[in-house]
Structure formats: structure tokens, C-alpha cells
Design a protein around this motif. Structure first.
Motif, short mmCIF file in Angstrom:
data_model
loop_
_atom_site.label_atom_id
_atom_site.label_comp_id
_atom_site.label_asym_id
_atom_site.label_seq_id
_atom_site.Cartn_x
_atom_site.Cartn_y
_atom_site.Cartn_z
N ALA A 35 17.97 -1.53 2.95
CA ALA A 35 17.06 -2.64 2.65
C ALA A 35 17.67 -3.97 3.04
O ALA A 35 17.01 -4.83 3.64
CB ALA A 35 16.70 -2.65 1.16
N TYR A 38 17.69 -4.20 6.82
CA TYR A 38 16.32 -4.33 7.32
C TYR A 38 15.78 -5.74 7.10
O TYR A 38 15.24 -6.36 8.02
CB TYR A 38 15.42 -3.29 6.65
CG TYR A 38 14.01 -3.28 7.17
CD1 TYR A 38 13.69 -2.57 8.33
CD2 TYR A 38 13.00 -3.98 6.53
CE1 TYR A 38 12.40 -2.55 8.83
CE2 TYR A 38 11.70 -3.97 7.03
CZ TYR A 38 11.41 -3.26 8.17
OH TYR A 38 10.13 -3.26 8.67
N CYS A 42 14.86 -8.59 9.81
CA CYS A 42 13.51 -9.20 9.86
C CYS A 42 13.62 -10.72 9.88
O CYS A 42 12.91 -11.39 10.63
CB CYS A 42 12.68 -8.76 8.66
SG CYS A 42 12.09 -7.07 8.72
N ALA A 54 15.84 1.25 9.55
CA ALA A 54 14.72 2.08 9.10
C ALA A 54 15.01 3.56 9.23
O ALA A 54 14.36 4.38 8.58
CB ALA A 54 13.45 1.71 9.86
N PRO A 59 11.20 6.36 4.57
CA PRO A 59 10.34 5.18 4.45
C PRO A 59 10.08 4.79 2.99
O PRO A 59 10.03 3.60 2.66
CB PRO A 59 9.05 5.59 5.14
CG PRO A 59 9.45 6.67 6.09
CD PRO A 59 10.59 7.38 5.42
N GLU A 60 9.95 5.78 2.12
CA GLU A 60 9.71 5.49 0.70
C GLU A 60 10.92 4.81 0.07
O GLU A 60 10.78 3.87 -0.70
CB GLU A 60 9.38 6.77 -0.07
CG GLU A 60 8.10 7.45 0.35
CD GLU A 60 8.27 8.35 1.59
OE1 GLU A 60 9.42 8.61 2.02
OE2 GLU A 60 7.24 8.77 2.12
N LEU A 62 13.22 3.08 1.67
CA LEU A 62 13.34 1.75 2.25
C LEU A 62 12.37 0.79 1.57
O LEU A 62 12.74 -0.34 1.23
CB LEU A 62 13.09 1.79 3.76
CG LEU A 62 13.24 0.46 4.49
CD1 LEU A 62 14.65 -0.10 4.34
CD2 LEU A 62 12.89 0.62 5.96
N SER A 63 11.16 1.25 1.34
CA SER A 63 10.16 0.42 0.66
C SER A 63 10.63 0.03 -0.74
O SER A 63 10.52 -1.13 -1.15
CB SER A 63 8.83 1.17 0.58
OG SER A 63 7.88 0.41 -0.13
N PHE A 64 11.17 0.99 -1.47
CA PHE A 64 11.70 0.72 -2.80
C PHE A 64 12.85 -0.28 -2.73
O PHE A 64 12.93 -1.23 -3.51
CB PHE A 64 12.18 2.01 -3.48
CG PHE A 64 12.86 1.77 -4.79
CD1 PHE A 64 12.13 1.52 -5.94
CD2 PHE A 64 14.24 1.77 -4.88
CE1 PHE A 64 12.75 1.28 -7.15
CE2 PHE A 64 14.87 1.54 -6.09
CZ PHE A 64 14.13 1.29 -7.23
N VAL A 66 13.52 -2.55 -0.39
CA VAL A 66 13.03 -3.88 -0.01
C VAL A 66 12.36 -4.55 -1.21
O VAL A 66 12.56 -5.74 -1.46
CB VAL A 66 12.07 -3.79 1.20
CG1 VAL A 66 11.34 -5.10 1.43
CG2 VAL A 66 12.83 -3.38 2.45
N SER A 67 11.59 -3.79 -1.96
CA SER A 67 10.94 -4.33 -3.16
C SER A 67 11.98 -4.80 -4.18
O SER A 67 11.85 -5.87 -4.77
CB SER A 67 10.03 -3.26 -3.77
OG SER A 67 9.45 -3.73 -4.95
#
Length: 98
Positions: A35, A38, A42, A54, A59-60, A62-64, A66-67
Motif C-alpha cells: 500500500a 502503491y 500514485c 499491485a 487486490p483485496e 491492497l485495497s485494505f 490503501v484504505s
């Protein structure tokens, strides 16, 4: 039912680990490293580094990550600015004050 919970927890716990790679192999990254890499890529508009980060986790995950990074960043900025988290988040997104 408990076996499923144990399996799910084990997978989640394993995704958080940073393990040393065997000699000559690639190092395993955890979701928070992914994260951070990434999001920093960005911010610098570096598509190559974004794509690489990534691939480090699902993906899940990474999403967690980043959040979680976003939440921690807003909290840190709110404390630094002595403002509410809501005000800081809205300001960062360019939204009018609520």
C-alpha cells in the motif's frame, strides 16, 4: 465453522507477514508495504512502480492497505492541524465544509 474461521484468519495473518526470501529468491512483501509503495507511486505518477506494487499482494489486500493508510494519514493530519478528521478529509478531497 471454526475450521473455516481458522483458515480465513490464517490466510489474513500470513498476508501481514514479511518473510525473508530464500537466497536468490524474491522477498515477500506485506500488504502495508504494498500500500505504501502503491500510494507513493500514485502521488509521483509512476505507473511502473504502481504496477509492481499491485503484484505484491492480492487486490483485496491492497485495497485494505490503501484504505488503512488513508485513515492513518487523515488522523495524523488532523492531529497536526488541530482539526477534525472529517474537516481534513473533506479539505483533501476539495469538498466544501460540511
Amino acid at each position: 465453522m471454526f475450521a473455516r474461521l481458522r483458515t480465513s484468519f490464517s490466510r489474513f495473518r500470513d498476508s501481514l507477514r514479511v518473510e525473508a526470501a530464500p537466497s536468490g529468491g524474491k522477498r515477500t512483501h506485506n500488504l502495508f508495504e504494498a500500500a505504501a509503495a502503491y500510494v507513493s507511486a500514485c502521488a509521483e505518477d509512476d505507473q511502473e512502480r504502481m504496477d509492481e506494487a499491485a503484484t505484491w499482494v492480492s487486490p483485496e489486500a491492497l485495497s485494505f492497505g490503501v484504505s488503512e493508510l488513508a485513515c492513518r494519514a487523515v488522523i495524523a493530519l488532523a492531529r497536526e492541524r488541530d482539526e477534525s478528521s472529517r474537516t481534513v478529509a473533506r479539505t483533501l478531497l476539495g469538498l466544501p465544509a460540511a
